[in-house]
Design a protein around this motif. Structure first.
Motif, PDB file in Angstrom:
ATOM      1  N   HIS A  56       0.844  -1.185   0.000  1.00 30.15           N
ATOM      2  CA  HIS A  56       0.000   0.000   0.000  1.00 30.15           C
ATOM      3  C   HIS A  56       0.887   1.245   0.000  1.00 30.15           C
ATOM      4  O   HIS A  56       2.054   1.186   0.397  1.00 30.15           O
ATOM      5  CB  HIS A  56      -0.912   0.044   1.233  1.00 30.15           C
ATOM      6  N   ILE A  78      -8.137   4.412  -3.656  1.00 29.98           N
ATOM      7  CA  ILE A  78      -9.221   4.851  -2.772  1.00 29.98           C
ATOM      8  C   ILE A  78      -8.883   6.263  -2.322  1.00 29.98           C
ATOM      9  O   ILE A  78      -7.821   6.501  -1.739  1.00 29.98           O
ATOM     10  CB  ILE A  78      -9.376   3.939  -1.538  1.00 29.98           C
ATOM     11  N   VAL A 104     -13.698   4.868  -5.040  1.00 36.46           N
ATOM     12  CA  VAL A 104     -12.791   3.767  -5.358  1.00 36.46           C
ATOM     13  C   VAL A 104     -12.674   3.692  -6.874  1.00 36.46           C
ATOM     14  O   VAL A 104     -13.687   3.544  -7.571  1.00 36.46           O
ATOM     15  CB  VAL A 104     -13.293   2.426  -4.789  1.00 36.46           C
ATOM     16  N   ASP A 106     -10.863   1.744 -10.086  1.00 39.78           N
ATOM     17  CA  ASP A 106     -10.090   0.596 -10.562  1.00 39.78           C
ATOM     18  C   ASP A 106      -8.924   1.106 -11.397  1.00 39.78           C
ATOM     19  O   ASP A 106      -8.822   2.309 -11.701  1.00 39.78           O
ATOM     20  CB  ASP A 106     -10.999  -0.327 -11.388  1.00 39.78           C
ATOM     21  N   PHE A 132      -4.252  -7.678  -2.926  1.00 45.11           N
ATOM     22  CA  PHE A 132      -5.420  -8.544  -2.998  1.00 45.11           C
ATOM     23  C   PHE A 132      -5.062 -10.024  -2.925  1.00 45.11           C
ATOM     24  O   PHE A 132      -5.849 -10.877  -3.312  1.00 45.11           O
ATOM     25  CB  PHE A 132      -6.212  -8.244  -4.270  1.00 45.11           C
ATOM     26  N   ALA A 148     -16.214  -6.013  -6.847  1.00 44.25           N
ATOM     27  CA  ALA A 148     -15.169  -6.585  -6.003  1.00 44.25           C
ATOM     28  C   ALA A 148     -14.377  -7.638  -6.770  1.00 44.25           C
ATOM     29  O   ALA A 148     -13.145  -7.698  -6.678  1.00 44.25           O
ATOM     30  CB  ALA A 148     -15.781  -7.200  -4.745  1.00 44.25           C
ATOM     31  N   THR A 152     -10.269  -7.434  -7.765  1.00 38.55           N
ATOM     32  CA  THR A 152      -9.339  -8.398  -7.175  1.00 38.55           C
ATOM     33  C   THR A 152      -8.853  -9.452  -8.156  1.00 38.55           C
ATOM     34  O   THR A 152      -8.051 -10.301  -7.780  1.00 38.55           O
ATOM     35  CB  THR A 152     -10.001  -9.114  -5.982  1.00 38.55           C
ATOM     36  N   LEU A 198      -7.026  -1.708   6.025  1.00 35.28           N
ATOM     37  CA  LEU A 198      -7.439  -1.469   4.646  1.00 35.28           C
ATOM     38  C   LEU A 198      -8.281  -2.619   4.110  1.00 35.28           C
ATOM     39  O   LEU A 198      -9.238  -2.410   3.361  1.00 35.28           O
ATOM     40  CB  LEU A 198      -6.215  -1.256   3.758  1.00 35.28           C
ATOM     41  N   PHE A 202     -11.976  -2.094   2.721  1.00 33.34           N
ATOM     42  CA  PHE A 202     -12.364  -2.542   1.388  1.00 33.34           C
ATOM     43  C   PHE A 202     -13.546  -3.513   1.451  1.00 33.34           C
ATOM     44  O   PHE A 202     -14.531  -3.370   0.728  1.00 33.34           O
ATOM     45  CB  PHE A 202     -11.166  -3.208   0.709  1.00 33.34           C
ATOM     46  N   THR A 203     -13.447  -4.501   2.338  1.00 30.73           N
ATOM     47  CA  THR A 203     -14.513  -5.500   2.451  1.00 30.73           C
ATOM     48  C   THR A 203     -15.812  -4.862   2.903  1.00 30.73           C
ATOM     49  O   THR A 203     -16.894  -5.196   2.412  1.00 30.73           O
ATOM     50  CB  THR A 203     -14.100  -6.616   3.426  1.00 30.73           C
TER      51      THR A 203
END
Length: 324
Positions: A56, A78, A104, A106, A132, A148, A152, A198, A202-203
């Motif tokens: 990160h 993010i 967020v 991609d 990920f 998601a 990932t 993090l 994210f989850t």
């Protein structure tokens, strides 16, 4: 660091931009290439950024900053607004984050930042593919979120983004605060704790704000199977055996091969090779192991083949990559 010390520490860390827009553009032009994106020119930021072993990067956008021109990252981004308002334009769509809200993006999503004032503070959290991996997100397919799965999965098509109205969300606020406490007063364990917070952030975003219960049976099976294939390759990339994977997952080999190509845009061999080269790159950065040993450890005994594949993956030889 205690949470009540964060406001002062954040303002000090964010700092104030002292350069003009022209100076910023000149600096960006000297450092990053311009690429063509759907008929317009955008900058490609941060290719080959060094994440070390942290998985990160947590960085603040300076206050009183002139606009930042349109650019693309090769990583998941993010952006969380800590105070004031944070003006953005994502793929030519203007939006503004209010305090406590986040977006967020991609990989490959073009975006620019508008002019910020003295109270407009945002934090950028940049996540490479390595983030990920592992047990933190092993169950991400269970979220039944196509976004998601896209974020990932290495071989998935990329380019989507989401705006999240999280200003009243205590879980999001707590996760971000804990990340910043570890970032601003770090010790040896901080990178690991930041990854945990993090992963929770994210989850939570994917579980709470992404649509659920809207996948039909076929779409659900495809989403779930992509996650299982990705996890299997992550655990068995050294062997790279499609027939064994098909048997272990309970599918016919030809069907699974075609499914992987249609669902990810890549063949099984391409996904395995990408996983091997990613692990090789990690070892080149983080260990003094001889290159021959690294090649063998990722399942490639032929050194010539390893060099060719790594050059295709990274655009340079393993020695050049290690020196960088």
């Amino acid at each position: 660091m205690e949470v009540h010390h964060l406001p002062e520490a954040i303002r000090s860390a964010a700092g104030m931009q002292t350069h003009t827009y022209e100076e910023i553009v000149e600096h960006i032009s000297s450092k990053y290439p311009l690429i063509d994106y759907q008929g317009r020119q955008v900058y490609l930021f941060g290719q080959g950024r060094d994440f070390a072993d942290h998985r990160h990067i947590v960085a603040f956008h300076p206050t009183c900053s002139p606009p930042t021109p349109e650019h693309i990252l090769s990583y998941v981004l993010i952006t969380y607004c800590l105070s004031g308002n944070f003006p953005l334009e994502v793929d030519e769509k203007p939006t503004t984050l209010s305090s406590g809200e986040c977006v967020v993006l991609d990989r490959q999503v073009p975006h620019s930042v508008g002019e910020t004032g003295p109270d407009d503070i945002a934090v950028n959290i940049i996540l490479p593919e390595e983030f990920f991996d592992g047990f933190m997100l092993d169950g991400i397919a269970d979220l039944a979120s196509p976004f998601a799965t896209q974020l990932t999965t290495i071989g998935a098509p990329h380019g989507e983004w989401r705006f999240y109205h999280t200003s009243e969300d205590e879980v999001v606020r707590t996760c971000v605060e804990r990340v910043l406490c570890e970032r601003l007063e770090p010790d040896m364990t901080s990178p690991y704790l930041i990854n945990f917070f993090l992963a929770a952030l994210f989850t939570h975003l994917m579980r709470t704000y992404e649509p659920h219960g809207q996948l039909d049976d076929v779409a659900w099976e495809r989403s779930e199977l992509v996650g299982r294939v990705r996890e299997y390759i992550g655990n068995h990339y050294k062997e790279g055996n499609l027939g064994q994977m098909a048997a272990d997952l309970g599918y016919e080999r030809t069907y699974l091969s075609k499914f992987i190509r249609s669902a990810t845009g890549y063949t099984f061999k391409q996904l395995v090779n990408a996983e091997r080269m990613r692990h090789a790159a990690l070892m080149l950065r983080g260990t003094p192991q001889p290159i021959y040993d690294i090649a063998q450890s990722v399942g490639l005994a032929n050194l010539t083949s390893f060099y060719a594949r790594f050059r295709e993956y990274a655009g340079m030889t393993p020695q050049e990559y290690r020196k960088q």
